[in-house]
Design a protein around this motif. Structure first.
Motif, short mmCIF file in Angstrom:
data_model
loop_
_atom_site.label_atom_id
_atom_site.label_comp_id
_atom_site.label_asym_id
_atom_site.label_seq_id
_atom_site.Cartn_x
_atom_site.Cartn_y
_atom_site.Cartn_z
N VAL A 1 9.77 0.73 -6.87
CA VAL A 1 10.37 0.79 -8.20
C VAL A 1 9.54 0.02 -9.21
CG1 VAL A 1 12.39 0.08 -9.53
CG2 VAL A 1 12.69 1.20 -7.33
N LEU A 2 9.02 -1.13 -8.82
CA LEU A 2 8.17 -1.91 -9.73
C LEU A 2 6.91 -1.13 -10.11
CD1 LEU A 2 8.41 -5.45 -8.09
CD2 LEU A 2 9.59 -4.64 -10.13
N PHE A 3 6.26 -0.54 -9.12
CA PHE A 3 5.05 0.22 -9.40
C PHE A 3 5.35 1.47 -10.22
CE2 PHE A 3 3.16 -1.67 -5.32
CZ PHE A 3 2.51 -2.65 -6.04
N LEU A 4 6.44 2.15 -9.90
CA LEU A 4 6.77 3.38 -10.62
C LEU A 4 7.07 3.10 -12.08
CD1 LEU A 4 7.22 6.44 -10.32
CD2 LEU A 4 9.62 5.95 -9.84
N GLY A 5 7.82 2.03 -12.35
CA GLY A 5 8.09 1.69 -13.74
C GLY A 5 6.83 1.33 -14.51
N ALA A 6 5.90 0.62 -13.85
CA ALA A 6 4.64 0.27 -14.51
C ALA A 6 3.79 1.51 -14.76
CB ALA A 6 3.88 -0.74 -13.67
N ILE A 7 3.74 2.43 -13.80
CA ILE A 7 2.93 3.63 -13.96
C ILE A 7 3.49 4.52 -15.06
CG2 ILE A 7 2.20 5.76 -12.81
CD1 ILE A 7 2.03 4.18 -10.21
N GLN A 8 4.81 4.63 -15.14
CA GLN A 8 5.40 5.48 -16.17
C GLN A 8 5.26 4.90 -17.57
OE1 GLN A 8 9.44 6.09 -14.83
NE2 GLN A 8 8.87 7.78 -13.48
N SER A 9 4.92 3.61 -17.68
CA SER A 9 4.68 3.02 -19.00
C SER A 9 3.27 3.30 -19.52
CB SER A 9 4.90 1.50 -18.93
OG SER A 9 3.95 0.89 -18.09
N VAL A 10 2.41 3.88 -18.69
CA VAL A 10 1.06 4.22 -19.14
C VAL A 10 1.15 5.41 -20.08
CG1 VAL A 10 -1.24 4.96 -18.39
CG2 VAL A 10 0.09 3.37 -16.97
N THR B 1 0.82 -1.20 0.00
CA THR B 1 0.00 0.00 0.00
C THR B 1 0.86 1.26 0.00
OG1 THR B 1 -1.73 -1.19 1.21
CG2 THR B 1 -1.85 1.20 1.20
N ALA B 2 1.89 1.29 0.86
CA ALA B 2 2.77 2.46 0.92
C ALA B 2 3.53 2.63 -0.39
CB ALA B 2 3.74 2.31 2.09
N ALA B 3 4.04 1.53 -0.95
CA ALA B 3 4.79 1.63 -2.21
C ALA B 3 3.91 2.11 -3.35
CB ALA B 3 5.40 0.27 -2.55
N LEU B 4 2.68 1.63 -3.41
CA LEU B 4 1.76 2.07 -4.46
C LEU B 4 1.40 3.54 -4.30
CD1 LEU B 4 0.11 1.25 -6.91
CD2 LEU B 4 -1.71 0.49 -5.38
N TYR B 5 1.23 3.98 -3.06
CA TYR B 5 0.90 5.39 -2.81
C TYR B 5 2.06 6.29 -3.24
CZ TYR B 5 0.21 9.73 -0.23
OH TYR B 5 0.09 11.05 0.12
N PHE B 6 3.27 5.98 -2.80
CA PHE B 6 4.41 6.83 -3.15
C PHE B 6 4.70 6.78 -4.64
CE2 PHE B 6 5.60 6.07 1.41
CZ PHE B 6 5.48 7.39 1.81
N ALA B 7 4.54 5.61 -5.27
CA ALA B 7 4.78 5.52 -6.71
C ALA B 7 3.77 6.36 -7.48
CB ALA B 7 4.71 4.06 -7.15
N THR B 8 2.51 6.37 -7.03
CA THR B 8 1.50 7.19 -7.70
C THR B 8 1.77 8.67 -7.54
OG1 THR B 8 -0.15 5.45 -7.29
CG2 THR B 8 -0.97 7.63 -7.87
N VAL B 9 2.14 9.08 -6.33
CA VAL B 9 2.41 10.50 -6.08
C VAL B 9 3.62 10.97 -6.87
CG1 VAL B 9 3.06 12.17 -4.32
CG2 VAL B 9 1.30 10.49 -3.82
N LEU B 10 4.70 10.19 -6.83
CA LEU B 10 5.94 10.60 -7.49
C LEU B 10 5.91 10.38 -8.99
CD1 LEU B 10 8.58 9.36 -4.90
CD2 LEU B 10 7.68 11.66 -5.22
N SER B 11 4.87 9.76 -9.52
CA SER B 11 4.75 9.65 -10.97
C SER B 11 4.29 10.96 -11.60
CB SER B 11 3.77 8.53 -11.34
OG SER B 11 2.47 8.83 -10.89
N PHE B 12 3.71 11.84 -10.79
CA PHE B 12 3.32 13.15 -11.26
C PHE B 12 4.46 14.14 -11.01
CE2 PHE B 12 -0.70 11.02 -10.16
CZ PHE B 12 -1.37 11.13 -11.38
N ASP B 13 4.29 15.34 -11.51
CA ASP B 13 5.33 16.36 -11.41
C ASP B 13 5.27 17.01 -10.03
OD1 ASP B 13 7.36 18.05 -11.99
OD2 ASP B 13 6.20 19.38 -13.30
#
Length: 313
Positions: free
Chosen positions: A192-201, A104-116
């Motif tokens: 890192v796994l979540f962030l890479g997946a989100i940035q591929s959208v 949950t924490a990793a998904l939250y931080f990956a979502t937040v840091l995927s934006f500017d």
């Protein structure tokens, strides 16, 4: 007119012949030659040891003597009937709960840091840095962190809470503390796994959503979450298998004392401390079957394809 017969044009006959006559593909050993080395290594160092482990699980071998005796399913019955051996499954529950917090924490931080956002690169490094540290070093650092009068007690005194607490002295507090260490260490990997997946959208989806007036939560719910569903399923499988196979941090910090013995620590002690290799092999087989069963159930309940309905288990 009755004696006339219709014949296909020559071009059509030739085309039909080309369709039906396919060139025979000659067998070539070249691909198998390239696969020979990796397949040999896979069989010798993976499948052969697994087969030996399954065979040893039906014996009373002590790991030293050349002789062994077939005991049938006695080792498996001992694992599920002895309370001291079966208790380690409850210890895994602490790490399973910690895995839920971690994902949950990793998904939250990956979502937040995927934006500017400001200092995005800095926060990425801070989150991923704990995963780069050696597990032995982490164990010793947090061993002093949780000791009586240690770093944690000093910080609590600065906040107004006086008195030392034995964080690793009782079963509940020790398991909660160790599970918290695992959250601190492995959140960066899932991040890192979540962030890479989100940035591929594709970015066009976010632009279209903003034009339609979607906020951040709606973008996460309708764009990000469905797009990274396979990665979420992968992290769940890794979290469950990891919670069942925790070893180095509790082994270094407590050695399995005060009710913190995990499944792998117990297996290692059975094999190398009590010389019960047959029983340890049975425990390893049980762990393997549990991980495979959890993976199978997760793949049926939460398929990677969002358009595909979950199959009944």
């Amino acid at each position: 007119m009755a004696g006339l017969t219709r014949t296909a044009p020559p071009a059509a006959t030739a085309a039909r012949g080309q369709v039906t006559r396919r060139p025979r593909r000659r067998w070539s050993p070249t691909p198998w030659l390239f696969l020979l080395a990796p397949l040999t290594l896979l069989i010798v160092f993976t499948y052969a040891p697994i087969a030996n482990m399954v065979a040893y699980s039906f014996t009373d071998w002590d790991g030293v003597s050349p002789g062994l005796h077939f005991t049938g399913a006695g080792n498996y019955a001992e694992i599920f009937t002895r309370a001291d051996l079966f208790r380690v499954f409850f210890v895994s529950g602490y790490y399973l709960a910690a895995s839920a917090v971690q994902i949950t924490a990793a998904l939250y931080f990956a979502t937040v840091l995927s934006f500017d956002v400001r200092f995005r690169a800095f926060f990425k490094g801070v989150l991923f840095f704990p995963y780069l540290i050696n597990g032995v070093a982490i164990g010793f650092v947090f061993l002093y962190f949780f000791q009586d009068g240690g770093t944690l007690d000093s910080v609590l005194r600065l906040l107004g809470h006086h008195g030392d607490h034995a964080w690793l002295g009782t079963s509940t507090s020790a398991n909660v503390s160790l599970a918290g260490v695992s959250v601190w260490r492995y959140t960066g990997l899932n991040f890192v796994l979540f962030l890479g997946a989100i940035q591929s959208v594709p970015g066009e989806l976010y632009e279209a959503a903003e034009l339609d007036g979607a906020n951040r939560w709606q973008q996460f719910r309708h764009i990000i979450a469905p797009s990274i569903r396979p990665v979420i399923g992968l992290t769940v499988i890794l979290a469950v298998s990891g919670s069942l196979s925790v070893f180095e941090i509790p082994y270094i910090m407590t050695g399995g004392a005060t009710g913190t013995e995990t499944f792998v620590i117990q297996t290692v002690k059975l094999a190398f401390q009590f010389n019960k290799t047959g029983l340890a092999s049975a425990a390893a087989v049980v762990l393997l079957l549990i991980v495979l069963a959890v993976t199978w159930v997760q793949r049926r309940l939460v398929p990677d394809d969002p358009d595909r309905k979950a199959e009944p288990v």
